[in-house]
Design an enzyme around this catalytic site. Structure first.
Site, mmCIF file in Angstrom:
data_model
loop_
_atom_site.group_PDB
_atom_site.id
_atom_site.type_symbol
_atom_site.label_atom_id
_atom_site.label_comp_id
_atom_site.label_asym_id
_atom_site.label_seq_id
_atom_site.Cartn_x
_atom_site.Cartn_y
_atom_site.Cartn_z
ATOM 1 N N LYS A 281 0.843 -1.202 0.000
ATOM 2 C CA LYS A 281 0.000 0.000 0.000
ATOM 3 C C LYS A 281 0.877 1.250 0.000
ATOM 4 C CE LYS A 281 -3.853 -1.881 2.748
ATOM 5 N NZ LYS A 281 -4.943 -1.670 1.788
ATOM 6 N N ARG A 355 -10.300 -11.466 2.016
ATOM 7 C CA ARG A 355 -11.186 -12.485 1.432
ATOM 8 C C ARG A 355 -10.506 -13.846 1.404
ATOM 9 N NH1 ARG A 355 -11.771 -8.958 -3.881
ATOM 10 N NH2 ARG A 355 -11.640 -7.398 -2.243
HETATM 11 N N1 BES Z 1 -7.911 -3.831 4.651
HETATM 12 C C1 BES Z 1 -8.142 -3.411 3.328
HETATM 13 C C2 BES Z 1 -9.460 -2.656 3.151
HETATM 14 C C3 BES Z 1 -9.552 -1.294 3.781
HETATM 15 C C4 BES Z 1 -9.175 -0.181 3.083
HETATM 16 C C5 BES Z 1 -10.101 -1.148 5.035
HETATM 17 C C6 BES Z 1 -9.296 1.063 3.654
HETATM 18 C C7 BES Z 1 -10.218 0.092 5.604
HETATM 19 C C8 BES Z 1 -9.833 1.200 4.907
HETATM 20 C C9 BES Z 1 -8.185 -4.617 2.380
HETATM 21 O O1 BES Z 1 -7.429 -5.711 2.736
HETATM 22 C C10 BES Z 1 -7.691 -4.157 1.069
HETATM 23 O O2 BES Z 1 -6.580 -3.751 0.999
HETATM 24 N N2 BES Z 1 -8.543 -4.207 0.068
HETATM 25 C C11 BES Z 1 -8.212 -3.770 -1.233
HETATM 26 C C12 BES Z 1 -8.854 -4.699 -2.211
HETATM 27 C C13 BES Z 1 -8.377 -4.523 -3.616
HETATM 28 C C14 BES Z 1 -6.938 -4.936 -3.753
HETATM 29 C C15 BES Z 1 -9.274 -5.357 -4.504
HETATM 30 C C16 BES Z 1 -8.737 -2.345 -1.412
HETATM 31 O O3 BES Z 1 -9.799 -2.033 -0.864
HETATM 32 O O4 BES Z 1 -8.068 -1.564 -2.047
HETATM 33 ZN ZN ZN Z 2 -5.403 -5.555 2.028
#
Ligand code: BES
Ligand code: ZN
Ligand code: ZN
Length: 503
Positions: A281, A355
């Site tokens: 990230k 997931r």
């Molecule tokens: N933990 C994150 C989701 C999240 C994002 C929670 C911001 C709270 C605030 C999750 O694991 C994630 O990174 N999801 C990705 C999915 C994508 C790669 C399809 C996302 O939301 O960008």
């Molecule tokens: Zn994630």
């Protein structure tokens, strides 16, 4: 841990009760005063009537005013709180007003106060006492675990006396207080875990906390190590966990085992820190990703409350707990994983790890033959984009179950909003090389996450709650201070209680 203040229920009435501070509420510019307010006003020679008539206190929602009684009441001071317009009043406003009054008292340095609980506009003492306690306790929560400098300067309410006039009222208030206290204590637990940094709230720490709760309450618990779940065939959970030095834990709690009660499985995402893994990230805001175990925290907190309230249900809580970090051992985009269900997944992004761990946890929960599965997860940023920070995304495969969740949502004020899981969306998850991929395109991100999970629950009625928005907030709400919120806990407890009542 955030501590709860001491709460006592006593026989008495506001106008006769001698204390440092008496709390009273009024609707906005009421036509006439009623209940304790009217009695206090009479004793006080029309002081409150005058105050309102002169327009010095209107009773607007969340308005608070401190008044010195100068010997004209047994109480030395009165804090007058506003409830807003009578026709707009509901328990959600009541929780907010209770919280605001508590915050005002606390911030002015008061440690004790008294309040008479009296039926109001069709709301009985029990419900009012419960919501009063919920608003007060949740609104005055503070996370001070790591504050060492001037810690003694942190202001706190230490004692509340709730007054009831009759024995029946007192019993009703006591019932409400107990419920409000147990629920709030569980929300405190969830908030403490979410607010705790990832170097402290590791999977091991989560497992230890779960073990302590299980021991205290006589709940069954099983904590599996990574080698064990790997051997069991949890290829997805294992893939996410293997990049991290910090040992992963697969935690299962079971309450009311073997009693022939309805089985409900609660599954919570327990990523104690989500860096994104190899699909790392951006660093800005990454610190928030310590909250990626909010689902697991909510499930643990709900199990605690259910046990304390002795809810007659067989509950299975599944908490897959691990970090998601990049390393030489980490899983990589392009990897193909074999899940516990036997289905294979092509990893496109290692940041869609929630997931993956949930897919194995959901499959694992099926062995308990649950009547219903509910999962809670900070699953997608897309859900925050769609619904914002105050609303949970609601998904599921069973209309009547979805309705039950929506009813619990209305009662608790924890807002949920439905998003669809239509077959068309599955197109986005098709893979050339495996049964499916772990991410779709950018479109419909929250839904795609839900679609992915739906492939792991078979035909069992199931609900997925995407709490990515509400799990932690950066602006105070009426009874939810900024930081970890404990999202989902009150919703789940209400849902379970309603299940038992059969509505
Ligand atoms: N933990 C994150 C989701 C999240 C994002 C929670 C911001 C709270 C605030 C999750 O694991 C994630 O990174 N999801 C990705 C999915 C994508 C790669 C399809 C996302 O939301 O960008
Ligand atoms: Zn994630
Ligand atoms: Zn995540």
């Amino acid at each position: 841990m955030g501590d709860l203040m001491e709460i006592r229920v006593e026989k008495g009435s506001a106008e006769k009760y001698s204390c440092d501070l008496l709390l009273l509420f009024t609707f906005e510019t009421p036509a006439r005063l009623e209940g304790p307010l009217e009695k206090v006003d009479r004793e006080w020679k029309g002081f409150i009537t005058n105050l309102i008539k002169q327009g010095d206190f209107k009773g607007e929602l969340f308005q608070c005013q401190l008044i010195y009684t100068q010997g004209s009441l047994p109480a030395q001071r009165v804090l007058l709180g506003g409830l807003g317009k009578r026709e707009e009043f509901d328990l959600e406003k009541w929780r907010g007003a209770s919280s605001k009054a508590g915050q005002t008292l606390r911030d002015s340095g008061f440690k004790k106060f008294a309040f008479q609980v009296k039926g109001l506009d069709g709301y009985i003492e029990e419900g009012l006492a419960e919501s009063f306690m919920t608003g007060l306790l949740l609104g005055t929560y503070q996370y001070k675990e790591f504050k060492t400098v001037e810690r003694e300067k942190i202001k706190e309410i230490e004692e509340v006396v709730l007054l009831g006039e009759t024995d029946e009222e007192i019993r009703s208030i006591q019932k409400g207080v107990r419920l409000g206290e147990i629920v709030s204590e569980s929300v405190y637990l969830a908030r403490d875990l979410v607010n705790g940094p990832s170097n402290v709230i590791t999977p091991t720490a989560l497992a230890e906390k779960a073990e302590q709760i299980a021991r205290d309450l006589g709940i069954e618990i099983q904590v599996l190590e990574l080698s064990q779940v790997e051997a069991m065939g949890m290829g997805a959970f294992t893939a996410v966990a293997k990049g991290s030095q910090e040992p992963a834990k697969f935690i299962t709690l079971e309450y009311n085992k073997g009693k022939g009660l309805d089985t409900i499985a609660l599954v919570g995402k327990g990523i104690t820190f989500d860096s994104g893994g190899i699909s790392i990230k951006p660093s800005e805001g990454m610190e928030r990703m310590k909250d990626d175990m909010s689902g697991a925290a909510a499930v643990l907190a709900t199990m605690q409350a259910a046990s304390k309230l002795q809810i007659p249900l067989h509950l299975v809580g599944v908490l897959p707990a691990t970090e998601n970090l990049p390393s030489g051992k980490a899983y990589k985009p392009g990897d193909i994983l074999k899940t516990l269900s036997g289905q294979t997944v092509e990893v496109i992004s290692t940041d869609a790890e929630g997931r993956l761990i949930l897919s194995d946890a959901l499959t694992y929960s099926l062995q308990y033959q649950p009547k219903t599965i509910i999962d809670l997860a900070t699953l997608t940023g897309a859900c925050v984009i769609a619904l914002g920070n105050y609303v949970t995304g609601l998904f599921g495969n069973d209309e009547s179950l979805l309705k039950r969740i929506e009813e619990a949502s209305v009662k608790t004020g924890e807002k949920v909003w439905r998003l669809p899981l239509w077959d068309e969306y599955f197109e986005y998850l098709k893979s050339e090389v495996a049964d499916f991929r772990n991410v779709g395109a950018r479109a419909a991100g929250a839904i795609i996450g839900g679609i992915f999970l739906s492939k792991f629950v078979g035909k069992v009625p199931w609900v997925h709650l995407d709490i990515a928005g509400p799990a932690s907030i950066d602006k105070d709400r009426p009874y939810i201070p900024k930081g970890g919120t404990g999202a989902g806990v009150r919703l789940l407890i209400q849902f379970l209680q309603d299940w038992v009542k059969g509505n």
